[in-house]
Motif scaffolding. Structure first.
Motif, PDB file in Angstrom:
ATOM      1  N   ILE A 207       0.841  -1.209   0.000  1.00  8.15           N
ATOM      2  CA  ILE A 207       0.000   0.000   0.000  1.00  8.15           C
ATOM      3  C   ILE A 207       0.869   1.250   0.000  1.00  8.15           C
ATOM      4  O   ILE A 207       0.596   2.222  -0.724  1.00  8.15           O
ATOM      5  N   ALA A 208       1.941   1.242   0.807  1.00  4.63           N
ATOM      6  CA  ALA A 208       2.860   2.387   0.844  1.00  4.63           C
ATOM      7  C   ALA A 208       3.504   2.608  -0.520  1.00  4.63           C
ATOM      8  O   ALA A 208       3.666   3.756  -0.973  1.00  4.63           O
ATOM      9  N   ALA A 209       3.869   1.518  -1.198  1.00  4.87           N
ATOM     10  CA  ALA A 209       4.472   1.636  -2.524  1.00  4.87           C
ATOM     11  C   ALA A 209       3.480   2.217  -3.528  1.00  4.87           C
ATOM     12  O   ALA A 209       3.857   3.001  -4.416  1.00  4.87           O
ATOM     13  N   LEU A 210       2.211   1.859  -3.401  1.00  6.26           N
ATOM     14  CA  LEU A 210       1.186   2.412  -4.290  1.00  6.26           C
ATOM     15  C   LEU A 210       0.942   3.884  -3.997  1.00  6.26           C
ATOM     16  O   LEU A 210       0.712   4.681  -4.925  1.00  6.26           O
ATOM     17  N   VAL A 211       0.976   4.259  -2.715  1.00  3.59           N
ATOM     18  CA  VAL A 211       0.861   5.680  -2.368  1.00  3.59           C
ATOM     19  C   VAL A 211       2.030   6.454  -2.968  1.00  3.59           C
ATOM     20  O   VAL A 211       1.857   7.547  -3.539  1.00  3.59           O
TER      21      VAL A 211
END
Length: 297
Positions: A207-211
């Motif tokens: 999720i952090a990588a997508l953000v």
């Protein structure tokens, strides 16, 4: 009188923010481990006390007590990050995101207290809705910290925004695959105290990588208009992973139908990431062809 510098040179705001974000993710994994080991109510359903005192008396109580200790440390980290953002005159988006994490923090603490029933005063405190709310609020804090940290690093990356996007998307796909393997969809691993934190941790990093990808797409789209089509794909994948994470936290009874739904959500998230990766590669290839064509002329 000269003012002496007491902060070491290596300790910058952006590094402190990154450590705070990572600590928040580790705390969430520790919370999942605490629940998976059945230690959540080990302190005799007391908060903030444990076993009728300040210190734990058993191994399960120690796990719950240690979780609370780490939560307190991370809470002070979040407070320090928000205060530092305002003191150093950070950009507006960094200030607001770090402040959001701080404002939501008391709610997270309160839900955590309800989860262990405040000395048994709240019936059914340790229940599915309470745990789901606890996870969602924690995820909100983590996402706000992630966004603020990314914006704090603006101007400190060696690679261009497009290059970062093309590195982040394949890495996210690997993380999603690992999260799927450690989930209870296929049952390859016993979904216990080892697999659950790994599942949640890999999902959080994905999720952090997508953000990060969404932030970098916004930065790169000023010069690359086709990249704007990546943003809906990236945000959709992130939303699907949030639902996947909730299903992994026993939000509903895990029937075969729910398992199939969980597998479908994993597949849709992966499909969105693959499509975004393909589109980003096309933009990069087109950019390189244009550059070579201009230099060849």
């Amino acid at each position: 009188m000269l003012r002496t510098r007491t902060r070491p040179n290596w300790l910058s705001f952006r590094r402190f923010a990154a450590v705070t974000t990572a600590s928040t993710a580790l705390l969430m994994m520790l919370g999942v481990y605490t629940a998976a080991t059945g230690s959540g109510l080990a302190c005799s359903a007391q908060w903030p006390l444990c076993d009728n005192g300040l210190l734990p008396q058993t191994i399960p109580s120690f796990i719950e007590w240690f979780h609370r200790l780490v939560a307190m440390v991370v809470g002070f980290q979040i407070l320090g990050t928000a205060a530092w953002a305002w003191r150093r005159g950070a950009k507006r988006s960094v200030k607001l995101s770090m402040t959001l994490a701080l404002v939501v923090l008391p709610l997270q603490v309160s839900i955590g207290a309800v989860t262990v029933t405040l000395s048994g005063l709240i019936p059914n405190g340790y229940s599915v809705p309470t745990q789901a709310a606890h996870f969602v609020v924690a995820l909100t804090i983590f996402t706000a910290l992630t966004f603020g940290t990314l914006r704090a690093y603006d101007g400190h990356f060696r690679r261009s925004a497009l290059e970062r996007v093309n590195l982040a998307l394949p890495a996210t796909l690997v993380l999603v695959a690992f999260a799927a393997l450690t989930s209870r969809v296929w049952g390859l691993l016993p979904y216990g105290s080892t697999a659950q934190p790994l599942f949640v941790g890999s999902t959080l990093v994905a999720i952090a990588a997508l953000v990060a990808t969404a932030v970098w797409v916004t930065q790169a789209s000023h010069s690359q208009a086709p990249l704007t089509r990546l943003r809906p794909l990236v945000l959709t994948a992130a939303g699907l992973l949030v639902v996947v994470a909730l299903l992994g936290r026993d939000l509903v009874v895990y029937t075969p139908l729910v398992r199939d739904l969980n597998a479908l959500l994993f597949g849709l998230a992966a499909l969105c990431i693959v499509a975004a990766t393909w589109l980003a590669r096309r933009v990069e290839t087109s950019e390189q062809a244009t550059t070579h064509g201009v230099s060849g002329d």
